[in-house]
Design a protein around this motif. Structure first.
Motif, PDB file in Angstrom:
ATOM      1  N   SER A  62     -20.402   0.888 -54.374  1.00 42.52           N
ATOM      2  CA  SER A  62     -19.264   0.686 -54.812  1.00 42.52           C
ATOM      3  C   SER A  62     -18.707  -0.693 -54.433  1.00 42.52           C
ATOM      4  O   SER A  62     -18.261  -1.196 -54.999  1.00 42.52           O
ATOM      5  CB  SER A  62     -18.395   1.712 -54.283  1.00 42.52           C
ATOM      6  OG  SER A  62     -18.505   3.043 -54.990  1.00 42.52           O
ATOM      7  N   GLN A  63     -19.288  -1.139 -53.021  1.00 41.67           N
ATOM      8  CA  GLN A  63     -18.942  -2.027 -52.472  1.00 41.67           C
ATOM      9  C   GLN A  63     -19.373  -3.352 -53.128  1.00 41.67           C
ATOM     10  O   GLN A  63     -18.806  -4.520 -53.123  1.00 41.67           O
ATOM     11  CB  GLN A  63     -18.906  -2.326 -50.896  1.00 41.67           C
ATOM     12  CG  GLN A  63     -18.190  -1.446 -50.039  1.00 41.67           C
ATOM     13  CD  GLN A  63     -18.718  -1.556 -48.556  1.00 41.67           C
ATOM     14  OE1 GLN A  63     -19.457  -1.282 -48.322  1.00 41.67           O
ATOM     15  NE2 GLN A  63     -17.898  -2.049 -47.837  1.00 41.67           N
ATOM     16  N   THR A  64     -20.338  -3.095 -53.436  1.00 44.19           N
ATOM     17  CA  THR A  64     -21.171  -4.220 -54.409  1.00 44.19           C
ATOM     18  C   THR A  64     -20.645  -4.673 -55.643  1.00 44.19           C
ATOM     19  O   THR A  64     -20.657  -5.883 -55.815  1.00 44.19           O
ATOM     20  CB  THR A  64     -22.861  -3.767 -54.693  1.00 44.19           C
ATOM     21  OG1 THR A  64     -23.361  -3.296 -53.503  1.00 44.19           O
ATOM     22  CG2 THR A  64     -23.417  -4.765 -55.332  1.00 44.19           C
ATOM     23  N   VAL A  65     -20.110  -3.749 -56.295  1.00 43.01           N
ATOM     24  CA  VAL A  65     -19.173  -4.318 -57.273  1.00 43.01           C
ATOM     25  C   VAL A  65     -17.749  -4.361 -57.006  1.00 43.01           C
ATOM     26  O   VAL A  65     -16.969  -4.826 -58.091  1.00 43.01           O
ATOM     27  CB  VAL A  65     -19.176  -3.231 -58.587  1.00 43.01           C
ATOM     28  CG1 VAL A  65     -20.731  -3.093 -59.170  1.00 43.01           C
ATOM     29  CG2 VAL A  65     -18.558  -1.882 -57.991  1.00 43.01           C
ATOM     30  N   GLY A  66     -17.500  -4.591 -55.547  1.00 44.83           N
ATOM     31  CA  GLY A  66     -16.040  -5.029 -55.433  1.00 44.83           C
ATOM     32  C   GLY A  66     -15.072  -4.015 -55.154  1.00 44.83           C
ATOM     33  O   GLY A  66     -13.910  -4.331 -55.330  1.00 44.83           O
ATOM     34  N   ILE A  67     -15.181  -2.777 -55.093  1.00 44.58           N
ATOM     35  CA  ILE A  67     -14.148  -1.780 -54.975  1.00 44.58           C
ATOM     36  C   ILE A  67     -13.905  -1.492 -53.674  1.00 44.58           C
ATOM     37  O   ILE A  67     -14.823  -1.654 -52.648  1.00 44.58           O
ATOM     38  CB  ILE A  67     -14.965  -0.542 -55.373  1.00 44.58           C
ATOM     39  CG1 ILE A  67     -15.679  -0.052 -56.690  1.00 44.58           C
ATOM     40  CG2 ILE A  67     -13.776   0.709 -55.242  1.00 44.58           C
ATOM     41  CD1 ILE A  67     -14.387  -0.631 -57.895  1.00 44.58           C
ATOM     42  N   PRO A  68     -12.628  -1.666 -53.407  1.00 47.04           N
ATOM     43  CA  PRO A  68     -11.790  -1.861 -51.749  1.00 47.04           C
ATOM     44  C   PRO A  68     -12.441  -0.595 -51.154  1.00 47.04           C
ATOM     45  O   PRO A  68     -12.292   0.607 -51.821  1.00 47.04           O
ATOM     46  CB  PRO A  68     -10.583  -1.876 -52.028  1.00 47.04           C
ATOM     47  CG  PRO A  68     -10.255  -2.421 -53.446  1.00 47.04           C
ATOM     48  CD  PRO A  68     -11.345  -1.938 -54.178  1.00 47.04           C
ATOM     49  N   LEU A  69     -12.663  -0.383 -49.740  1.00 43.70           N
ATOM     50  CA  LEU A  69     -12.839   0.689 -49.107  1.00 43.70           C
ATOM     51  C   LEU A  69     -11.690   1.695 -49.195  1.00 43.70           C
ATOM     52  O   LEU A  69     -12.087   3.045 -49.298  1.00 43.70           O
ATOM     53  CB  LEU A  69     -13.190   0.401 -47.627  1.00 43.70           C
ATOM     54  CG  LEU A  69     -14.619  -0.182 -47.519  1.00 43.70           C
ATOM     55  CD1 LEU A  69     -14.735  -0.480 -45.964  1.00 43.70           C
ATOM     56  CD2 LEU A  69     -15.776   0.528 -47.900  1.00 43.70           C
ATOM     57  N   SER A  70     -10.711   1.258 -49.386  1.00 38.90           N
ATOM     58  CA  SER A  70      -9.488   2.540 -49.721  1.00 38.90           C
ATOM     59  C   SER A  70      -9.621   3.190 -50.853  1.00 38.90           C
ATOM     60  O   SER A  70      -9.489   4.382 -50.774  1.00 38.90           O
ATOM     61  CB  SER A  70      -8.058   1.794 -49.488  1.00 38.90           C
ATOM     62  OG  SER A  70      -7.834   0.715 -50.475  1.00 38.90           O
ATOM     63  N   ASP A  71     -10.137   2.588 -52.101  1.00 38.05           N
ATOM     64  CA  ASP A  71     -10.364   3.036 -53.359  1.00 38.05           C
ATOM     65  C   ASP A  71     -11.607   3.950 -53.130  1.00 38.05           C
ATOM     66  O   ASP A  71     -11.555   5.118 -53.582  1.00 38.05           O
ATOM     67  CB  ASP A  71     -10.570   2.140 -54.259  1.00 38.05           C
ATOM     68  CG  ASP A  71      -9.153   1.362 -54.585  1.00 38.05           C
ATOM     69  OD1 ASP A  71      -8.065   1.909 -54.140  1.00 38.05           O
ATOM     70  OD2 ASP A  71      -9.243   0.288 -55.153  1.00 38.05           O
ATOM     71  N   ILE A  72     -12.462   3.673 -52.405  1.00 37.95           N
ATOM     72  CA  ILE A  72     -13.845   4.215 -52.244  1.00 37.95           C
ATOM     73  C   ILE A  72     -13.631   5.657 -51.718  1.00 37.95           C
ATOM     74  O   ILE A  72     -13.680   6.854 -51.836  1.00 37.95           O
ATOM     75  CB  ILE A  72     -14.902   3.562 -51.598  1.00 37.95           C
ATOM     76  CG1 ILE A  72     -15.390   2.464 -52.396  1.00 37.95           C
ATOM     77  CG2 ILE A  72     -15.941   4.510 -51.190  1.00 37.95           C
ATOM     78  CD1 ILE A  72     -16.237   1.239 -51.524  1.00 37.95           C
ATOM     79  N   GLY A  73     -12.672   5.582 -50.550  1.00 38.89           N
ATOM     80  CA  GLY A  73     -12.167   6.572 -49.673  1.00 38.89           C
ATOM     81  C   GLY A  73     -11.478   7.749 -50.595  1.00 38.89           C
ATOM     82  O   GLY A  73     -11.663   8.943 -50.315  1.00 38.89           O
ATOM     83  N   ASP A  74     -10.498   7.100 -51.448  1.00 34.17           N
ATOM     84  CA  ASP A  74      -9.709   8.145 -52.380  1.00 34.17           C
ATOM     85  C   ASP A  74     -10.694   8.947 -52.965  1.00 34.17           C
ATOM     86  O   ASP A  74     -10.293  10.066 -53.374  1.00 34.17           O
ATOM     87  CB  ASP A  74      -8.649   7.296 -53.125  1.00 34.17           C
ATOM     88  CG  ASP A  74      -7.506   6.558 -52.157  1.00 34.17           C
ATOM     89  OD1 ASP A  74      -7.560   7.043 -51.205  1.00 34.17           O
ATOM     90  OD2 ASP A  74      -6.901   5.738 -52.815  1.00 34.17           O
ATOM     91  N   VAL A  75     -11.698   8.228 -53.535  1.00 33.99           N
ATOM     92  CA  VAL A  75     -12.571   8.962 -54.685  1.00 33.99           C
ATOM     93  C   VAL A  75     -13.467   9.759 -53.847  1.00 33.99           C
ATOM     94  O   VAL A  75     -13.840  11.008 -54.187  1.00 33.99           O
ATOM     95  CB  VAL A  75     -13.297   7.984 -55.609  1.00 33.99           C
ATOM     96  CG1 VAL A  75     -14.670   8.745 -56.193  1.00 33.99           C
ATOM     97  CG2 VAL A  75     -12.657   7.252 -56.524  1.00 33.99           C
TER      98      VAL A  75
END
Length: 151
Positions: A62-75
């Motif tokens: 997810s980080q590799t495609v630029g998703i912020p950690l906060s959004d990753i955490g939400d999911v």
């Protein structure tokens, strides 16, 4: 071989780092951010369930495609504890982020096109460019690359 009891599904932080390719410092950061969980031994050492390997892979992808950690955490918060991200989970996460990724792609394409246009003229001055920004009219809108930042 894990340091836990024989047949244990637990990994030490060093083992998780080695298996995932992620430095232990990043794993501790992920844990502080609530992205992954560990249990503590009686000696206060971290132990991670083997399933965390999949969560770490999801975070890094997810980080590799630029998703912020906060959004990753939400999911990841939607993932029931103790379960691993399945194919269906990855598809749902991708759908959640599709609009954001498409907007980012569009912005990058616009920046590429404007940058190419600017390089083409040779002056390399967005502030004084008579073709793109005659009279510095964009300066009245604020500082920074106004045309590139436009949403």
């Amino acid at each position: 071989m894990t340091s836990g009891a024989p047949g244990s599904d637990d990994l030490t932080i060093g083992e998780l780092a080695e298996r995932s390719g992620i430095p232990a410092s990043a794993l501790r950061f992920y844990e502080r951010q609530g992205l992954i969980r560990s249990r503590r031994t009686t000696g206060n050492q971290r132990r991670y369930h083997r399933s965390i390997l999949r969560q770490v892979a999801f975070i890094r992808a997810s980080q590799t495609v630029g998703i912020p950690l906060s959004d990753i955490g939400d999911v990841l918060a939607l993932l029931p504890e103790g379960t691993v991200p399945t194919h269906e989970f990855w598809v749902r996460a991708s759908q959640c982020w599709q609009d954001m990724l498409n907007a980012r792609i569009k912005k990058l394409q616009r920046m590429r096109d404007l940058f190419t246009e600017c390089i083409g003229c040779g002056c390399l001055s967005l502030e004084q460019c008579h073709l793109i920004n005659a009279g510095d009219k964009l300066g009245k809108l604020g500082s920074g690359p106004r045309r590139l930042l436009k949403d």
